[in-house]
Structure formats: C-alpha cells, structure tokens
Design an enzyme around this catalytic site. Structure first.
Site, short mmCIF file in Angstrom:
data_model
loop_
_atom_site.label_atom_id
_atom_site.label_comp_id
_atom_site.label_asym_id
_atom_site.label_seq_id
_atom_site.Cartn_x
_atom_site.Cartn_y
_atom_site.Cartn_z
N LYS A 157 -0.28 -9.43 30.97
CA LYS A 157 0.08 -10.27 32.10
C LYS A 157 1.01 -11.38 31.65
CE LYS A 157 -2.16 -12.49 36.09
NZ LYS A 157 -3.44 -12.95 36.68
N THR A 177 -0.81 -7.00 16.29
CA THR A 177 -0.03 -6.40 15.22
C THR A 177 1.47 -6.55 15.43
OG1 THR A 177 -0.04 -4.26 16.33
CG2 THR A 177 -1.84 -4.71 14.79
N LYS A 178 1.90 -7.07 16.58
CA LYS A 178 3.33 -7.24 16.85
C LYS A 178 3.56 -8.53 17.62
CE LYS A 178 3.30 -4.51 21.13
NZ LYS A 178 3.89 -3.34 21.83
N HIS A 189 0.82 -1.22 0.00
CA HIS A 189 0.00 0.00 0.00
C HIS A 189 0.85 1.26 0.00
CE1 HIS A 189 1.02 0.41 4.27
NE2 HIS A 189 0.78 -0.90 4.36
#
Length: 310
Positions: free
Chosen positions: A186, A168-169, A118
C-alpha cells in the site's frame, strides 16, 4: 521493597522505556558517553540516551539529538542514527547502517548492513569474504517488531515495515511493506497522486508559490494552490482551469485571501502582499493571473505532469 531494589527497578524501567527518563540520569549518561567515545568511537548528543545494558561494540557510532538506544539492543559496525530516533528493546543493528530523522526500530527488529560471501562451495561460508552495501532508512520510517532488513536495502521516507517482515529489496517513500519476502502492499498517501511543474511568465508581479513541484503530492480533494503576490495595484487573483475561472476577490472578506502592506526595496511605494490559499479541481493546467485596475497579467502556469490513481 528495599530501597536498593526499588532503585534498581526504576533504573530497569528507564532502560526499557527511555521516554520516561529524567534529569536524574544525566550523570550516568555522561559516564556512558565517555566510555563509548573511548571504546566504540561514538559521538553521542547530550540529549540522547543509551541504556546501561545496551550492547554497543561499534567501529563508529553517531547518535543524534533526543534519540535513544534501549535495554538489550545490540549495535555493532558503522552505525549512524540521526535525531529523534528510537532503537527499542533487544533490537539488533549490525554493519553499515544509516537511520534518518524520526525513525522507530521496534523490539527484536534486526537490520543487517553486511552479508557473508557464499559464492564458493569448496570452502566454508565462514571463511569467505564479508560484503557490505549498507542499509539506509529515510526520515520517519517505522520498523515493526521482529522485522528483518537485509544488506543493500534502501527504504524511502515515511514508510512502514510491518512486524515480522523480511525485507530483501528497496522500496520508495510512503510505502507500507509486509511479508516474507516483503512486498509493497500500500501507499500511505491519499489518491490521486500528481506531479506538477511551474512555468513562469516573467511578468512584473512578484510572487511565490508555497507548494510542492516536481514530486508527487496528494490531490484527493483537488489541488491546493497557495502562495502570495506583491504589487501596488491588485484587485483580484484569478486561477483559470480548462473548465472554469476561480476569482480570489481581494476586496471580499474571504478566508482564502490575506493582505499585508509592505515596502518594496529601494522605493517609497507601499506594495500590498496578497496571500492566497485556494483549492481547485484537478486539471491539466492552471493559469494564474493578477487583475489590476487596468490590466490582466498572466503571472505563471501550473502544469500537470503525471498522475497516479490507486
């Protein structure tokens, strides 16, 4: 209910809940495996299960022992699913994806091991190149319902991704992950966590520690020192810390000591293999000694490298 309708109902029940499958599905599964081998470049273990209405259009598929793909799931791309995994109803796996052993992908979860280019704005996104870093889930990872995992993500062993999360990571092992964008909220392990290393003293004592070194372990109740020593003459095993000595008395009837007579290699002498399992307080160093009838032998040191407190 008409017998045909009941048969269809039972088949749908199995397709949606593959853990209920029985041997009566074997012939159908063999047919499905053959079709997918020919059309989807699939290697499917004989103990695995694929619902007849799963949508599998892969360039390459591996499905390991006792794994299953349930009704309505969409699997496309280059997908490797190890042993004892489940891909549940209407889950979507696309692109380059690797699932370790024991992974659970819940209903409606989506894992995308590719992305649309993109960067350019002068042409449509649909006309830009596809990129693929892939998605990797370690062993024993649970992906909750409606969660989304995007390309380039690696999730460590024993992690949980909460329902509805957008990941996303990458995240390390034992993470509990939630939110949009997802964060590590946690650690599943009990604190404190500690890393130890073993320093050998090259003594005459044969020994082994059945413990984890050089990676984090939970020390909430102290350090469990476990292993065995082998020698013809050991009276005690002694563990010294900075503040006290713990004596594992060989001749006492204690639960933390087990004795087994073994013959040493190339020798007629009977050695005693002393197994020990002892919990001691957290310390910077543990000096491990074997006490014989005549000597106190320094066998090894267990040294604290790092701790993390919650």
């Amino acid at each position: 209910m008409h017998n045909l309708d009941e048969t269809l109902y039972n088949q749908r029940k199995i397709n949606c809940q593959p853990w209920l499958r029985g041997n009566e599905q074997n012939n159908q599964q063999e047919l499905i495996r053959n079709i997918l081998k020919k059309n989807a470049n699939a290697v499917i273990d004989n103990t695995a299960f694929v619902a007849e209405d799963a949508n599998i259009f892969t360039s390459k598929l591996y499905l390991g022992r006792n794994s299953w793909i349930a009704s309505g799931a969409v699997i496309r791309g280059d997908v490797h699913i190890n042993d004892n995994c489940s891909v549940n109803i209407n889950a979507h796996l696309a692109g380059k994806i690797f699932l370790g052993n024991g992974c659970r992908v819940a209903s409606m979860a989506s894992i995308y091991g590719f992305n649309h280019g993109h960067e350019r704005i002068d042409i449509h996104i649909k006309d830009q190149p596809i990129t693929s870093e892939g998605v990797t889930l370690g062993n024993d990872v649970w992906v909750g319902a409606n969660a989304v995992i995007l390309d380039g993500v690696e999730i460590g062993d024993h992690s949980i991704i909460a329902a509805g999360s957008v990941v996303t990571k990458s995240f390390p092992s034992y993470s509990i992950i939630a939110g949009n964008p997802a964060k590590r909220i946690k650690d599943r392990r009990k604190y404190p966590l500690a890393i130890f290393k073993l320093e050998e003293k090259h003594s005459e004592i044969k020994y082994n520690f059945d413990m984890t070194f050089n990676s984090y372990i939970s020390c909430q109740n102290g350090l469990c020192i476990r292993g065995w020593m082998s020698h013809p003459d050991i009276n005690n095993i002694i563990i010294k810390t900075g503040t006290m000595s713990h004596i594992c008395a060989i001749n006492d009837e204690k639960m933390d000591i087990a004795k087994k007579t073994i013959s040493s290699e190339n020798s007629q002498i009977n050695h005693i293999k002393h197994g020990f399992d002892y919990i001691v307080e957290l310390s910077n160093i543990y000096n491990i000694y074997a006490q014989t009838s005549t000597h106190l032998i320094h066998v090894a040191d267990i040294i604290l490298e790092e701790t993390i407190d919650d």
